[in-house]
Design a protein around this motif. Structure first.
Motif, PDB file in Angstrom:
ATOM      1  N   LEU A 109       0.830  -1.200   0.000  1.00 18.60           N
ATOM      2  CA  LEU A 109       0.000   0.000   0.000  1.00 18.60           C
ATOM      3  C   LEU A 109       0.864   1.249   0.000  1.00 18.60           C
ATOM      4  O   LEU A 109       2.036   1.190   0.356  1.00 18.60           O
ATOM      5  N   GLY A 110       0.255   2.359  -0.357  1.00 22.98           N
ATOM      6  CA  GLY A 110       0.875   3.657  -0.144  1.00 22.98           C
ATOM      7  C   GLY A 110       0.444   4.111   1.246  1.00 22.98           C
ATOM      8  O   GLY A 110      -0.731   4.379   1.473  1.00 22.98           O
ATOM      9  N   PHE A 111       1.379   4.181   2.191  1.00 25.29           N
ATOM     10  CA  PHE A 111       1.020   4.468   3.588  1.00 25.29           C
ATOM     11  C   PHE A 111       1.000   5.961   3.912  1.00 25.29           C
ATOM     12  O   PHE A 111       0.645   6.342   5.007  1.00 25.29           O
ATOM     13  N   LEU A 112       1.402   6.796   2.959  1.00 25.95           N
ATOM     14  CA  LEU A 112       1.469   8.237   3.171  1.00 25.95           C
ATOM     15  C   LEU A 112       2.329   8.612   4.375  1.00 25.95           C
ATOM     16  O   LEU A 112       1.885   9.324   5.287  1.00 25.95           O
ATOM     17  N   PRO A 113       3.557   8.104   4.396  1.00 28.49           N
ATOM     18  CA  PRO A 113       4.448   8.466   5.506  1.00 28.49           C
ATOM     19  C   PRO A 113       4.747   9.970   5.509  1.00 28.49           C
ATOM     20  O   PRO A 113       4.570  10.645   4.488  1.00 28.49           O
ATOM     21  N   ILE A 114       5.172  10.466   6.661  1.00 28.68           N
ATOM     22  CA  ILE A 114       5.357  11.910   6.863  1.00 28.68           C
ATOM     23  C   ILE A 114       6.835  12.203   7.124  1.00 28.68           C
ATOM     24  O   ILE A 114       7.394  11.744   8.111  1.00 28.68           O
ATOM     25  N   ASP A 115       7.454  12.975   6.204  1.00 29.02           N
ATOM     26  CA  ASP A 115       8.834  13.413   6.423  1.00 29.02           C
ATOM     27  C   ASP A 115       8.864  14.625   7.324  1.00 29.02           C
ATOM     28  O   ASP A 115       9.701  14.762   8.191  1.00 29.02           O
ATOM     29  N   ASP A 116       7.914  15.520   7.051  1.00 27.36           N
ATOM     30  CA  ASP A 116       7.920  16.823   7.693  1.00 27.36           C
ATOM     31  C   ASP A 116       6.449  17.229   7.858  1.00 27.36           C
ATOM     32  O   ASP A 116       5.699  17.246   6.884  1.00 27.36           O
ATOM     33  N   HIS A 117       6.047  17.510   9.091  1.00 30.38           N
ATOM     34  CA  HIS A 117       4.618  17.774   9.324  1.00 30.38           C
ATOM     35  C   HIS A 117       4.110  19.002   8.566  1.00 30.38           C
ATOM     36  O   HIS A 117       3.014  18.978   8.016  1.00 30.38           O
ATOM     37  N   ALA A 118       4.925  20.059   8.548  1.00 26.96           N
ATOM     38  CA  ALA A 118       4.467  21.269   7.858  1.00 26.96           C
ATOM     39  C   ALA A 118       4.229  20.986   6.381  1.00 26.96           C
ATOM     40  O   ALA A 118       3.210  21.400   5.807  1.00 26.96           O
ATOM     41  N   ALA A 119       5.143  20.240   5.766  1.00 21.87           N
ATOM     42  CA  ALA A 119       5.004  19.918   4.338  1.00 21.87           C
ATOM     43  C   ALA A 119       3.802  19.000   4.113  1.00 21.87           C
ATOM     44  O   ALA A 119       3.032  19.195   3.161  1.00 21.87           O
TER      45      ALA A 119
END
Ligand SMILES: [Zn+2]
Length: 162
Positions: A109-119
């Motif tokens: 799946l595409g889990f939509l991980p987060i590198d940077d919350h603002a982005a």
């Protein structure tokens, strides 16, 4: 007592004491999209009460197709004009990759991980703002909730141009 029996026993006490809300339209005209993280008490954290808001939760508090489906109904059928996307510190989706999560879960799946919350918040709010059927949404905010302090960082604000 099993987990399920505990739930049903708790419900007996709840149903006996509960004040029901008649109107399905959220009284604050608000929808909150947030993470499923067990440490977030959405109503308490935002001063909301039963009947005030729709709360749409998923892993990461990301804007997915299913969030858009829910908001189409929130905004057109149930009077919601304000949305808050609330991600949080120490999220399981932060600082990981899709590859890692695919290995961990066996789910392709595409889990939509987060590198940077603002982005991530800017990207998710841009999707909401650009979705043609979500025009009833007039104000959208992006927050990060700190699961240690309970404080909110007010990161992004968007208002529909008049
Ligand atoms: Zn999370």
């Amino acid at each position: 007592m099993t987990q399920i029996a505990r739930l049903l026993a708790a419900n007996e006490a709840y149903a006996a004491a509960r004040a029901s809300v008649a109107d399905a339209n959220p009284t604050r005209r608000l929808a909150v999209i947030t993470c499923m993280d067990a440490r977030i008490d959405v109503f308490a954290a935002l001063g909301l009460h039963l009947g005030d808001a729709h709360v749409i939760r998923n892993a990461g508090g990301r804007v997915t197709d299913d969030v858009l489906r829910s908001l189409a109904l929130s905004s057109h059928v149930l009077g919601v004009d304000t949305a808050v996307v609330m991600q949080h510190t120490k999220c399981g989706l932060a600082g990981v990759t899709d590859e890692t999560l695919r290995q961990l879960t066996g789910a392709d799946l595409g889990f939509l991980p987060i590198d940077d919350h603002a982005a991530a918040l800017r990207s998710d709010i841009a999707i909401l703002a650009a979705t043609p059927y979500l025009t009833p949404l007039k104000v959208i905010a992006g927050f990060v909730f700190d699961v240690v302090s309970g404080e909110i960082d007010d990161i992004v604000r968007w208002e529909r141009p008049a």
